[in-house]
Design a protein around this motif. Structure first.
Motif, short mmCIF file in Angstrom:
data_model
loop_
_atom_site.label_atom_id
_atom_site.label_comp_id
_atom_site.label_asym_id
_atom_site.label_seq_id
_atom_site.Cartn_x
_atom_site.Cartn_y
_atom_site.Cartn_z
N ALA A 32 -1.38 17.49 60.81
CA ALA A 32 -1.06 16.78 62.05
C ALA A 32 -0.29 15.49 61.75
CB ALA A 32 -2.33 16.46 62.82
N GLY A 33 -0.65 14.80 60.69
CA GLY A 33 0.06 13.58 60.30
C GLY A 33 1.51 13.84 59.93
N GLY A 134 14.82 19.95 70.09
CA GLY A 134 14.63 21.28 69.49
C GLY A 134 13.97 21.20 68.13
N GLY A 135 14.38 20.22 67.34
CA GLY A 135 13.76 20.03 66.02
C GLY A 135 12.29 19.64 66.13
N ILE A 136 11.99 18.74 67.06
CA ILE A 136 10.60 18.34 67.27
C ILE A 136 9.77 19.52 67.76
CG2 ILE A 136 9.09 16.90 68.72
CD1 ILE A 136 11.27 14.71 68.51
N VAL A 141 5.86 23.91 66.86
CA VAL A 141 5.61 25.36 66.96
C VAL A 141 4.99 25.86 65.66
CG1 VAL A 141 6.82 27.58 66.97
CG2 VAL A 141 7.27 25.91 68.77
N VAL A 142 5.40 25.29 64.55
CA VAL A 142 4.85 25.68 63.25
C VAL A 142 3.55 24.93 62.94
CG1 VAL A 142 5.28 25.67 60.76
CG2 VAL A 142 7.12 26.31 62.33
N HIS A 147 -2.40 23.58 62.39
CA HIS A 147 -3.44 22.56 62.52
C HIS A 147 -4.69 23.14 63.20
CE1 HIS A 147 -5.46 18.80 63.41
NE2 HIS A 147 -5.49 19.13 64.68
N VAL A 148 -4.50 23.86 64.30
CA VAL A 148 -5.63 24.44 65.03
C VAL A 148 -6.37 25.45 64.15
CG1 VAL A 148 -6.25 25.91 67.00
CG2 VAL A 148 -4.64 24.02 67.31
#
Length: 158
Positions: A32-33, A134-136, A141-142, A147-148
């Motif tokens: 996440a970081g 789009g990059g963010i 998306v990845v 993380h979840v």
């Protein structure tokens, strides 16, 4: 009798194992970081582009320029004559260079107080919003599902 080297080695392995255990436990937060860091970098870059546009618009001049060899999709180098008749070749390249090819003649807008601050005429930071967004989005998306999944895995193991 145990040698001092064996004790130090055993203690070092135990300490490394504890450290590795802590790092493994925090992998979801690390993921996440990384996502937050990449998001902030994209937003900072976009903010910088808007600031450059504001500075160019405050003291704008327009002139013809030639795209030089060595230019690429991400960084195009141009040569132009500024309002004082000096030849300018900004070393950092030109803002919003997509679609330019070496040898091409284009119009550029630049800041007369800082002639190395240059952009392709008619292009602004708004042109960069979609690629940055789009990059963010691609980052999350990845990294979001990763993380979840890592958190669920850790919570089940605990």
């Amino acid at each position: 009798m145990t040698s001092p080297t064996g004790d130090v080695l055993t203690e070092t392995r135990a300490a490394a194992s504890r450290l590795l255990g802590r790092v493994r436990y925090r992998v979801p937060e690390i993921v996440a970081g990384i996502g937050v860091t990449l998001t902030l970098l994209g937003l900072i870059a976009l903010g910088g582009a808007f600031l450059d546009d504001i500075r160019i618009d405050a003291h704008r001049a327009t002139t013809a320029a030639t795209v030089l060899d060595g230019s690429s999709y991400w960084r195009s180098v141009v040569r132009f004559v500024d309002h004082e008749g000096r030849l300018q070749t900004p070393g950092s390249g030109i803002s919003y260079p997509a679609g330019l090819t070496p040898g091409q003649n284009i119009y550029v807008e630049y800041d007369i107080t800082e002639p190395t601050r240059v952009r392709v005429a008619g292009r602004t930071a708004l042109d960069g919003v979609l690629p940055v967004a789009g990059g963010i989005a691609a980052v999350w998306v990845v990294l979001g599902p990763l993380h979840v999944a890592l958190r669920r895995r850790r919570d089940r193991a605990a």
